[in-house]
Design an enzyme around this catalytic site. Structure first.
Site, PDB file in Angstrom:
ATOM      1  N   ASP A   6       0.851  -1.140   0.048  1.00  0.00           N
ATOM      2  CA  ASP A   6       0.000   0.052   0.004  1.00  0.00           C
ATOM      3  C   ASP A   6       0.830   1.394   0.006  1.00  0.00           C
ATOM      4  O   ASP A   6       2.180   1.110   0.028  1.00  0.00           O
ATOM      5  CB  ASP A   6      -0.883  -0.098   1.221  1.00  0.00           C
ATOM      6  CG  ASP A   6      -1.825   1.228   1.590  1.00  0.00           C
ATOM      7  OD1 ASP A   6      -2.383   1.629   0.472  1.00  0.00           O
ATOM      8  OD2 ASP A   6      -1.695   1.825   2.574  1.00  0.00           O
ATOM      9  N   ASP A   8      -0.290   5.070   1.062  1.00  0.00           N
ATOM     10  CA  ASP A   8      -0.515   6.181   2.073  1.00  0.00           C
ATOM     11  C   ASP A   8      -0.610   5.282   3.416  1.00  0.00           C
ATOM     12  O   ASP A   8      -1.503   4.469   3.628  1.00  0.00           O
ATOM     13  CB  ASP A   8      -1.714   6.741   1.796  1.00  0.00           C
ATOM     14  CG  ASP A   8      -1.719   7.922   0.605  1.00  0.00           C
ATOM     15  OD1 ASP A   8      -0.862   8.667   0.455  1.00  0.00           O
ATOM     16  OD2 ASP A   8      -2.380   7.347  -0.503  1.00  0.00           O
ATOM     17  N   ASP A 163      -1.312  -0.726   6.162  1.00  0.00           N
ATOM     18  CA  ASP A 163      -1.501  -0.083   7.333  1.00  0.00           C
ATOM     19  C   ASP A 163      -2.796  -0.407   7.976  1.00  0.00           C
ATOM     20  O   ASP A 163      -2.810   0.310   8.899  1.00  0.00           O
ATOM     21  CB  ASP A 163      -0.809   1.355   7.470  1.00  0.00           C
ATOM     22  CG  ASP A 163      -1.850   2.198   6.409  1.00  0.00           C
ATOM     23  OD1 ASP A 163      -2.476   2.879   7.149  1.00  0.00           O
ATOM     24  OD2 ASP A 163      -1.994   1.965   5.322  1.00  0.00           O
TER      25      ASP A 163
END
Length: 213
Positions: A6, A8, A163
């Site tokens: 991922d 961001d 995250d």
């Protein structure tokens, strides 16, 4: 090994720039700016959902979605002044690439903004495969974007690194092991996020990958 990341909240902390750009779009449309802590919780499902959540928080007319979204995209795509790499990301990506692992990116960030961020931080070299939030009709947590990224890599065991709750759900839907970086934008306790591995320092990812191969 195929390792898909991922962006961001995983490789970069972009929340300050996202907050600035979305507030500029809201104010430009005659609406009120929102506080950073609130906007940060809206990140993860892509720009359209971000704007939708901002409008809902302001009890604004949903018909303003297209205007505010375009304002956000225009103001954000090349703006990285407040964005930073998380510690040790660059060196770890270098090590993984040097060890022969195939790397890819799977993000809900719009493709234009994604490539802008990668170029800004000199990360483009690591990611021959990039799947953005507008690459396919469906976005994470649907499995399709992650599977699309993996389909462009050599056949090998895979790991998804992210995250957030969105990333955890994506990995589960794709039946891919998930490594959770705890310093991003999640709202759920780490132990409740269906992660096979949990780490708070990017250097720990090297040992996770070694143990998975």
């Amino acid at each position: 090994m195929n390792i898909v990341f991922d962006l961001d909240g995983t490789l970069i902390d972009s929340a300050p720039d996202i907050h600035h750009a979305v507030n500029a779009a809201l104010v430009g449309a005659g609406l009120t700016a929102l506080p950073f802590a609130q906007v940060r919780t809206f990140i993860g499902n892509g720009a359209p959902v971000l704007v939708e959540r901002c409008l809902a928080a302001l009890n604004a007319d949903p018909a303003m979605q297209a205007q505010v979204l375009q304002g956000f995209l225009d103001g954000y795509s090349e703006n990285h002044a407040k964005t930073v790499l998380y510690p040790h990301v660059f060196e770890v990506l270098e090590s993984l690439q040097a060890a022969g692992h195939a790397l890819a990116l799977c993000t809900n960030k719009p493709t234009r903004a994604t490539h802008g961020a990668l170029a800004h931080f000199d990360l483009t070299r690591f990611f021959p495969v990039v799947v953005g939030g507008d690459t396919l009709p469906r976005r994470k947590p649907d499995a399709a974007p992650l599977l699309h990224a993996l389909a462009q890599l050599p056949a090998a065991p895979a790991l998804f690194v992210g995250d957030s709750e969105v990333d955890a759900a994506t990995a589960k839907a794709a039946n891919i092991p998930f490594a959770l970086y705890t310093e991003g934008y999640r709202k759920t306790p780490a132990e409740d996020m269906n992660a096979q591995n949990i780490f708070n320092d990017f250097r720990q990812l090297l040992a996770i990958v070694d143990a998975s191969t």
